[in-house]
Scaffold this active site. Structure first.
Site, PDB file in Angstrom:
ATOM      1  N   TYR A  11      53.327  39.659  35.556  1.00 36.67           N
ATOM      2  CA  TYR A  11      51.861  39.736  35.400  1.00 36.67           C
ATOM      3  C   TYR A  11      51.226  40.749  36.369  1.00 36.67           C
ATOM      4  O   TYR A  11      50.715  41.796  35.960  1.00 36.67           O
ATOM      5  CB  TYR A  11      51.284  38.327  35.566  1.00 36.67           C
ATOM      6  CG  TYR A  11      49.785  38.242  35.708  1.00 36.67           C
ATOM      7  CD1 TYR A  11      48.928  38.930  34.853  1.00 36.67           C
ATOM      8  CD2 TYR A  11      49.224  37.432  36.698  1.00 36.67           C
ATOM      9  CE1 TYR A  11      47.547  38.821  34.982  1.00 36.67           C
ATOM     10  CE2 TYR A  11      47.853  37.312  36.819  1.00 36.67           C
ATOM     11  CZ  TYR A  11      47.016  38.017  35.976  1.00 36.67           C
ATOM     12  OH  TYR A  11      45.658  37.905  36.114  1.00 36.67           O
ATOM     13  N   GLY A  36      59.096  38.091  33.058  1.00 37.83           N
ATOM     14  CA  GLY A  36      58.444  39.353  32.707  1.00 37.83           C
ATOM     15  C   GLY A  36      58.910  39.868  31.351  1.00 37.83           C
ATOM     16  O   GLY A  36      59.758  39.255  30.691  1.00 37.83           O
ATOM     17  N   ALA A  73      58.585  40.177  42.775  1.00 37.06           N
ATOM     18  CA  ALA A  73      59.452  39.184  42.124  1.00 37.06           C
ATOM     19  C   ALA A  73      59.542  37.897  42.941  1.00 37.06           C
ATOM     20  O   ALA A  73      59.926  37.924  44.108  1.00 37.06           O
ATOM     21  CB  ALA A  73      60.845  39.775  41.939  1.00 37.06           C
ATOM     22  N   TYR A 140      56.411  26.188  47.867  1.00 42.60           N
ATOM     23  CA  TYR A 140      56.031  27.559  47.491  1.00 42.60           C
ATOM     24  C   TYR A 140      55.413  28.278  48.695  1.00 42.60           C
ATOM     25  O   TYR A 140      55.864  29.354  49.105  1.00 42.60           O
ATOM     26  CB  TYR A 140      55.050  27.540  46.310  1.00 42.60           C
ATOM     27  CG  TYR A 140      54.401  28.870  46.054  1.00 42.60           C
ATOM     28  CD1 TYR A 140      55.171  29.980  45.716  1.00 42.60           C
ATOM     29  CD2 TYR A 140      53.016  29.031  46.159  1.00 42.60           C
ATOM     30  CE1 TYR A 140      54.585  31.219  45.499  1.00 42.60           C
ATOM     31  CE2 TYR A 140      52.422  30.266  45.939  1.00 42.60           C
ATOM     32  CZ  TYR A 140      53.204  31.356  45.618  1.00 42.60           C
ATOM     33  OH  TYR A 140      52.617  32.582  45.412  1.00 42.60           O
ATOM     34  N   PHE A 168      44.851  35.243  46.877  1.00 42.32           N
ATOM     35  CA  PHE A 168      44.185  33.996  46.512  1.00 42.32           C
ATOM     36  C   PHE A 168      44.419  33.828  45.002  1.00 42.32           C
ATOM     37  O   PHE A 168      45.529  34.061  44.552  1.00 42.32           O
ATOM     38  CB  PHE A 168      42.746  33.988  47.037  1.00 42.32           C
ATOM     39  CG  PHE A 168      42.736  33.695  48.539  1.00 42.32           C
ATOM     40  CD1 PHE A 168      43.355  34.572  49.436  1.00 42.32           C
ATOM     41  CD2 PHE A 168      42.223  32.523  49.042  1.00 42.32           C
ATOM     42  CE1 PHE A 168      43.432  34.288  50.806  1.00 42.32           C
ATOM     43  CE2 PHE A 168      42.283  32.228  50.404  1.00 42.32           C
ATOM     44  CZ  PHE A 168      42.887  33.106  51.285  1.00 42.32           C
ATOM     45  N   ASN A 169      43.473  33.394  44.194  1.00 39.36           N
ATOM     46  CA  ASN A 169      43.825  33.097  42.795  1.00 39.36           C
ATOM     47  C   ASN A 169      43.619  34.293  41.871  1.00 39.36           C
ATOM     48  O   ASN A 169      42.491  34.612  41.511  1.00 39.36           O
ATOM     49  CB  ASN A 169      43.038  31.881  42.308  1.00 39.36           C
ATOM     50  CG  ASN A 169      43.621  30.621  42.908  1.00 39.36           C
ATOM     51  OD1 ASN A 169      43.599  30.434  44.125  1.00 39.36           O
ATOM     52  ND2 ASN A 169      44.171  29.776  42.067  1.00 39.36           N
TER      53      ASN A 169
HETATM   54  N1  UDP Z   1      44.255  23.287  37.519  1.00 39.47           N
HETATM   55  C1  UDP Z   1      43.781  22.323  36.610  1.00 39.47           C
HETATM   56  N2  UDP Z   1      44.314  22.325  35.362  1.00 39.47           N
HETATM   57  C2  UDP Z   1      45.289  23.202  34.953  1.00 39.47           C
HETATM   58  C3  UDP Z   1      45.741  24.160  35.880  1.00 39.47           C
HETATM   59  C4  UDP Z   1      45.207  24.171  37.156  1.00 39.47           C
HETATM   60  O1  UDP Z   1      42.912  21.517  36.942  1.00 39.47           O
HETATM   61  O2  UDP Z   1      45.734  23.120  33.783  1.00 39.47           O
HETATM   62  C5  UDP Z   1      43.684  23.313  38.874  1.00 39.47           C
HETATM   63  C6  UDP Z   1      44.720  23.163  39.980  1.00 39.47           C
HETATM   64  O3  UDP Z   1      44.944  21.815  40.266  1.00 39.47           O
HETATM   65  C7  UDP Z   1      44.049  23.931  41.122  1.00 39.47           C
HETATM   66  C8  UDP Z   1      43.248  25.029  40.413  1.00 39.47           C
HETATM   67  O4  UDP Z   1      43.121  24.596  39.059  1.00 39.47           O
HETATM   68  O5  UDP Z   1      43.134  23.094  41.777  1.00 39.47           O
HETATM   69  C9  UDP Z   1      43.952  26.364  40.422  1.00 39.47           C
HETATM   70  O6  UDP Z   1      45.291  26.169  40.014  1.00 39.47           O
HETATM   71  P1  UDP Z   1      46.221  27.363  39.526  1.00 39.47           P
HETATM   72  O7  UDP Z   1      47.502  26.766  39.040  1.00 39.47           O
HETATM   73  O8  UDP Z   1      45.458  28.233  38.581  1.00 39.47           O
HETATM   74  O9  UDP Z   1      46.456  28.227  40.834  1.00 39.47           O
HETATM   75  P2  UDP Z   1      46.998  27.812  42.298  1.00 39.47           P
HETATM   76  O10 UDP Z   1      45.755  27.513  43.106  1.00 39.47           O
HETATM   77  O11 UDP Z   1      47.920  26.661  42.168  1.00 39.47           O
HETATM   78  O12 UDP Z   1      47.689  29.040  42.760  1.00 39.47           O
END
Ligand code: UDP
Length: 332
Positions: A11, A36, A73, A140, A168-169
């Protein structure tokens, strides 16, 4: 410049390869295609290889002799890491050591490393800056923190220099619509919301509504993938100019709750998709928001897409395309 990109078919990696490729760099992507796709590598040469194959890795690196390595990776799912810690230590730590050893043997000095906000665990101060304690609460985050320690130690006795980018996200997709997230089992909130809007899953689960946050759901700092890629470009330039190793947070500095993301996803897609509130997911921190002043100040990074609605729009356009066309459907 010659760049060796591990995970360049994934991604974030594929978006980075496109950006570096367009800037005229010579690229070798090293990817085992576990998550990928060959079709996502729009520039350079794809070498299908695994970082656990030390001999092949060394041979490939030795032949190409890159100026820098960009190491994407990795295994990246928090919840999976809680269930399968050894998989995470092997894929993320052992394989990173393999890569570092190969770099040292072939005289490659520069590395951009994909780290994560998960190294902070549950930070005491929000937004969190790079001086906050490293206190991961899942394997992780611990695997990424371990590699940061290994990198720091390695610079003391070698001429390896690195930038560790704490993501971050990361969300959204290529603004030209050529690339996006295309995992077989997407776990990230934004992608899952889009798939639910498309009717590919019956409902979107909200993992936990009893966190110490204003609406009870977790808060995250969502950064558009192209802004993150730009942080890599700026960081690499700065690293090669200064020879300085650095750790840099990558985010916008403000967060959105899961409920807020769901509401924006419904608005952007125009679909009032079903949502179910469920229990907490293992390993999740309540709030992660970046203080990215250091990245901005030292590299000159300026985000272009700090707009959740825009981020989700790009994700939505991509998701529709991914499921309506025969894209990335090559045989593995
Ligand atoms: N989350 C959720 N439902 C989902 C996937 C994620 O409520 O189907 C929540 C998850 O618990 C976290 C936030 O969304 O609080 C972001 O999660 P994600 O897996 O996108 O990224 P992370 O923060 O784990 O890297």
């Amino acid at each position: 410049m010659k760049l060796f990109v591990t995970g360049g078919a994934g991604y974030i990696g594929s978006h980075a390869v496109k950006a570096f490729g367009r800037a005229g760099h010579d690229i070798v992507v090293y990817d085992n295609l576990s998550t990928g796709h060959e079709g996502a590598v729009l520039y350079g040469k794809l070498v299908r290889g695994d970082l656990s194959d030390v001999e092949f890795l060394l041979k490939t690196l030795d032949k190409f002799r890159p100026d820098a390595v960009i190491h994407f990776a990795a295994s990246i799912q928090v919840e999976e890491s809680v269930r399968k810690p050894l998989l995470y230590y092997r894929n993320n730590v052992v394989n990173a050591v393999n890569l570092l050893e190969a770099m040292l043997k072939t005289g490659v000095r520069y590395l951009i490393y994909s780290s994560t906000a998960a190294v902070y665990g549950m930070p005491k101060k929000i937004p969190v800056n790079e001086t906050a304690a490293i206190n991961p609460i899942n394997p992780y985050g611990a695997s990424k923190a371990a590699v940061e320690q290994i990198l720091s130690d390695t610079t003391k006795t070698t001429d390896l220099r690195y930038n560790s980018l704490r993501y971050f996200n990361v969300a959204g997709a290529d603004t030209d619509g050529q690339l996006g997230q295309a995992y077989a089992d997407a776990t990230h909130l934004v992608t899952r919301a889009m798939k639910t809007a498309l009717g590919l899953t019956s409902k979107l689960a909200i993992y936990g509504t009893d966190y110490q946050t204003p609406d009870g759901t977790c808060i995250r700092d969502y950064i558009h993938v192209n802004d993150l890629v730009d942080a890599h470009i700026k960081a690499l330039n700065h690293l090669m100019k200064t020879n300085e190793s650095n750790v840099l947070n990558c985010g916008y500095g403000h967060g959105f709750s899961v409920r807020e993301v769901v509401n924006v996803a419904k608005k952007v897609t125009g679909i009032d998709f079903p949502v179910a509130e469920t229990g907490r997911r293992a390993g999740d921190a309540p709030v992660l928001v970046a203080d990215s002043k250091k990245l901005k100040n030292i590299t000159g990074w300026k985000p272009q897409h700090d707009d959740l609605e825009f981020i989700l729009k790009t994700a939505w356009e991509w998701e529709k395309k991914l499921h309506s066309q025969d894209i990335f459907k090559e045989k593995k």
